[in-house]
Write a protein that holds these residues in place. Sequence first.
Motif, PDB file in Angstrom:
ATOM      1  N   VAL A 143      -7.346   3.838  -1.523  1.00  0.00           N
ATOM      2  CA  VAL A 143      -6.282   4.197  -2.459  1.00  0.00           C
ATOM      3  C   VAL A 143      -6.023   3.011  -3.384  1.00  0.00           C
ATOM      4  CG1 VAL A 143      -5.265   5.882  -0.891  1.00  0.00           C
ATOM      5  CG2 VAL A 143      -4.497   3.489  -0.805  1.00  0.00           C
ATOM      6  N   GLY A 144      -5.035   3.153  -4.258  1.00  0.00           N
ATOM      7  CA  GLY A 144      -4.739   2.121  -5.250  1.00  0.00           C
ATOM      8  C   GLY A 144      -4.049   0.905  -4.669  1.00  0.00           C
ATOM      9  N   THR A 145      -3.740  -0.034  -5.555  1.00  0.00           N
ATOM     10  CA  THR A 145      -3.250  -1.351  -5.121  1.00  0.00           C
ATOM     11  C   THR A 145      -1.924  -1.736  -5.768  1.00  0.00           C
ATOM     12  OG1 THR A 145      -4.504  -2.435  -6.886  1.00  0.00           O
ATOM     13  CG2 THR A 145      -5.609  -2.163  -4.754  1.00  0.00           C
ATOM     14  N   GLU A 146      -1.222  -0.776  -6.353  1.00  0.00           N
ATOM     15  CA  GLU A 146       0.029  -1.099  -7.041  1.00  0.00           C
ATOM     16  C   GLU A 146       0.993  -1.804  -6.087  1.00  0.00           C
ATOM     17  OE1 GLU A 146       3.542   1.025  -9.713  1.00  0.00           O
ATOM     18  OE2 GLU A 146       1.901   2.225  -8.894  1.00  0.00           O
ATOM     19  N   GLY A 147       1.555  -2.915  -6.543  1.00  0.00           N
ATOM     20  CA  GLY A 147       2.492  -3.684  -5.738  1.00  0.00           C
ATOM     21  C   GLY A 147       1.853  -4.728  -4.849  1.00  0.00           C
ATOM     22  N   MET A 148       0.524  -4.745  -4.778  1.00  0.00           N
ATOM     23  CA  MET A 148      -0.169  -5.720  -3.934  1.00  0.00           C
ATOM     24  C   MET A 148      -0.542  -6.958  -4.755  1.00  0.00           C
ATOM     25  SD  MET A 148      -2.766  -3.274  -1.730  1.00  0.00           S
ATOM     26  CE  MET A 148      -3.083  -4.513  -0.460  1.00  0.00           C
ATOM     27  N   THR A 149      -0.568  -8.094  -4.100  1.00  0.00           N
ATOM     28  CA  THR A 149      -1.062  -9.320  -4.728  1.00  0.00           C
ATOM     29  C   THR A 149      -2.419  -9.654  -4.102  1.00  0.00           C
ATOM     30  OG1 THR A 149       0.131 -10.668  -3.104  1.00  0.00           O
ATOM     31  CG2 THR A 149       1.253 -10.198  -5.182  1.00  0.00           C
ATOM     32  N   ALA A 150      -3.419  -9.856  -4.929  1.00  0.00           N
ATOM     33  CA  ALA A 150      -4.785 -10.188  -4.490  1.00  0.00           C
ATOM     34  C   ALA A 150      -5.286  -9.228  -3.419  1.00  0.00           C
ATOM     35  CB  ALA A 150      -4.836 -11.628  -3.979  1.00  0.00           C
ATOM     36  N   PRO A 151      -5.309  -7.925  -3.694  1.00  0.00           N
ATOM     37  CA  PRO A 151      -5.698  -6.948  -2.666  1.00  0.00           C
ATOM     38  C   PRO A 151      -7.139  -7.062  -2.213  1.00  0.00           C
ATOM     39  CG  PRO A 151      -5.542  -5.887  -4.813  1.00  0.00           C
ATOM     40  CD  PRO A 151      -4.985  -7.264  -4.980  1.00  0.00           C
ATOM     41  N   GLY A 178      -5.895  -7.007   3.584  1.00  0.00           N
ATOM     42  CA  GLY A 178      -6.510  -6.635   2.310  1.00  0.00           C
ATOM     43  C   GLY A 178      -6.593  -5.130   2.187  1.00  0.00           C
ATOM     44  N   ARG A 179      -6.698  -4.656   0.954  1.00  0.00           N
ATOM     45  CA  ARG A 179      -6.787  -3.207   0.729  1.00  0.00           C
ATOM     46  C   ARG A 179      -8.057  -2.648   1.367  1.00  0.00           C
ATOM     47  NH1 ARG A 179      -3.507  -0.550   0.963  1.00  0.00           N
ATOM     48  NH2 ARG A 179      -2.418  -0.218  -1.001  1.00  0.00           N
ATOM     49  N   GLY A 228      -0.365  -0.412   7.816  1.00  0.00           N
ATOM     50  CA  GLY A 228      -0.259  -0.536   6.370  1.00  0.00           C
ATOM     51  C   GLY A 228      -1.209   0.335   5.581  1.00  0.00           C
ATOM     52  N   ALA A 229      -1.722   1.426   6.176  1.00  0.00           N
ATOM     53  CA  ALA A 229      -2.558   2.333   5.401  1.00  0.00           C
ATOM     54  C   ALA A 229      -1.767   2.859   4.207  1.00  0.00           C
ATOM     55  CB  ALA A 229      -3.032   3.495   6.266  1.00  0.00           C
ATOM     56  N   HIS A 230      -2.311   2.701   3.008  1.00  0.00           N
ATOM     57  CA  HIS A 230      -1.703   3.152   1.749  1.00  0.00           C
ATOM     58  C   HIS A 230      -0.438   2.357   1.401  1.00  0.00           C
ATOM     59  CE1 HIS A 230      -3.733   7.412   1.800  1.00  0.00           C
ATOM     60  NE2 HIS A 230      -4.452   6.518   2.453  1.00  0.00           N
ATOM     61  N   ALA A 231      -0.171   1.269   2.103  1.00  0.00           N
ATOM     62  CA  ALA A 231       1.035   0.465   1.870  1.00  0.00           C
ATOM     63  C   ALA A 231       0.662  -0.822   1.143  1.00  0.00           C
ATOM     64  CB  ALA A 231       1.731   0.167   3.191  1.00  0.00           C
ATOM     65  N   THR A 232       1.681  -1.612   0.807  1.00  0.00           N
ATOM     66  CA  THR A 232       1.421  -2.828   0.035  1.00  0.00           C
ATOM     67  C   THR A 232       0.939  -3.985   0.902  1.00  0.00           C
ATOM     68  OG1 THR A 232       3.760  -3.402   0.197  1.00  0.00           O
ATOM     69  CG2 THR A 232       3.048  -2.243  -1.788  1.00  0.00           C
ATOM     70  N   GLU A 233       1.079  -3.890   2.211  1.00  0.00           N
ATOM     71  CA  GLU A 233       0.504  -4.887   3.115  1.00  0.00           C
ATOM     72  C   GLU A 233      -0.323  -4.154   4.159  1.00  0.00           C
ATOM     73  OE1 GLU A 233       2.305  -8.824   4.761  1.00  0.00           O
ATOM     74  OE2 GLU A 233       2.673  -7.315   6.305  1.00  0.00           O
ATOM     75  N   GLU A 234      -1.633  -4.263   4.064  1.00  0.00           N
ATOM     76  CA  GLU A 234      -2.550  -3.554   4.943  1.00  0.00           C
ATOM     77  C   GLU A 234      -3.322  -4.555   5.777  1.00  0.00           C
ATOM     78  OE1 GLU A 234      -6.243  -0.292   4.727  1.00  0.00           O
ATOM     79  OE2 GLU A 234      -5.225  -0.946   2.896  1.00  0.00           O
ATOM     80  N   TRP A 235      -3.458  -4.255   7.067  1.00  0.00           N
ATOM     81  CA  TRP A 235      -4.153  -5.192   7.950  1.00  0.00           C
ATOM     82  C   TRP A 235      -4.814  -4.455   9.106  1.00  0.00           C
ATOM     83  CZ3 TRP A 235      -2.503  -5.335  13.061  1.00  0.00           C
ATOM     84  CH2 TRP A 235      -1.245  -4.760  13.312  1.00  0.00           C
ATOM     85  N   VAL A 236      -5.824  -5.111   9.682  1.00  0.00           N
ATOM     86  CA  VAL A 236      -6.478  -4.582  10.867  1.00  0.00           C
ATOM     87  C   VAL A 236      -6.561  -5.689  11.905  1.00  0.00           C
ATOM     88  CG1 VAL A 236      -8.849  -5.164  10.180  1.00  0.00           C
ATOM     89  CG2 VAL A 236      -8.425  -3.185  11.669  1.00  0.00           C
ATOM     90  N   ASP A 237      -6.419  -5.305  13.161  1.00  0.00           N
ATOM     91  CA  ASP A 237      -6.564  -6.242  14.267  1.00  0.00           C
ATOM     92  C   ASP A 237      -8.061  -6.463  14.518  1.00  0.00           C
ATOM     93  OD1 ASP A 237      -5.310  -7.530  16.848  1.00  0.00           O
ATOM     94  OD2 ASP A 237      -6.980  -6.278  17.533  1.00  0.00           O
ATOM     95  N   LEU A 238      -8.523  -7.700  14.353  1.00  0.00           N
ATOM     96  CA  LEU A 238      -9.958  -7.970  14.426  1.00  0.00           C
ATOM     97  C   LEU A 238     -10.511  -7.763  15.830  1.00  0.00           C
ATOM     98  CD1 LEU A 238     -10.212 -11.084  12.094  1.00  0.00           C
ATOM     99  CD2 LEU A 238     -11.249  -8.840  11.717  1.00  0.00           C
TER     100      LEU A 238
END
Length: 377
Positions: free
Chosen positions: A81-89, A101-102, A348-358
Amino acid sequence: MPKTLPDLLMALVHHDSTNPSLVPGGAGEAGIAQFVVGWLAEHGITAEIDEAGPGRHSVIARVPGTGGGRSLMLNAHLDTVGTEGMTAPFEPKIQDGRLYGRGAYDMKAGLAACLLALLDAKAAGLRGDVILTAVADEEHASLGMQSVLKLVTADAAIVTEPTELDVSVAHKGFTWHEITTHGRAAHGSRPDLGVDAIAHMGRVLGQLEALGQALTQREPHPLLGHGSLHASLISGGQELSSYPDRCTLLVERRTLPGETPEAVNQEIESLLTALQTDPAFHAEHRLTLSRDAFGIAPDAPIVRTVIQAATQVLGQAPALIGQSFWMDSAFLAAAGIPTVIFGPCGGGAHATEEWVDLASAEQCRQTLTATLRAFCA
């Protein structure tokens, strides 16, 4: 080319694959698809591009078996999805065991796990084929999945959407509806001439609200609960001092396995027919899009195999779950491919802060590999 899961995932996130059907001018999947093809080629695995539309690229790769074994498809989608509101996605960073990251969570971590599991399959010398489908456009109209299924099939499939390392065997579907009520335009001072289309839509909304309440009284699905319905968008009228001659309502109905678009459509048609006993009431209705719900028996062979593999990796049996959102798994099931969903943990799926547990992404990869060795042996 990156070889560890964190490095591979960082490279995947770094590739902007914003769905252009969601965000005009979005990069699309061509760039990331070429990266995946190149990465596979470096590791001795041949892959091809399937182009569902201009710039809408999916990747199909195969590790051929020695013969006589069952085939298994690993599936992930390339688009985000898009990146509106994210910094350096698209500048991924790792902090406290999480990669940000996105697309990290939805669903490039699943894609990275699939790619590395493909390498494990190549080294294992399995009897059955292992197939990768990394598809375009899942976040919009699933052009990629529908196109790929014209070219490949398998004895079973695993979709690596996030499941928090649980095993998902069901998800909801949806139908979209457009309802238009018709009135008669007139000056606001002439009620004798005007017919208020918006007021008539109010009757429709009341009936839809009652239908939504009725859905909560039906027998729930054991994993998904009840179907639901809501009014999403409404428009009508042209100015304050005029009777509106039309009003349009867009409605979404979330469906359960076993509920067909035809039956849902008829349910709404019946609601409108009941209102048309008033000769002044006139409405039109059309189904604009439908996606089937998904379900597979918990004792299906691919489900049992994934549960056994995950138990080995995790040290405990994963939960069987259902998920409320729609996925490409429904298309795989409709194509006659028994399918299960299993993927990593994050947020954070589709949110401004998205992350995954490595760590969970690595456990996902290990579970996929153990499943391949058991299912395709």
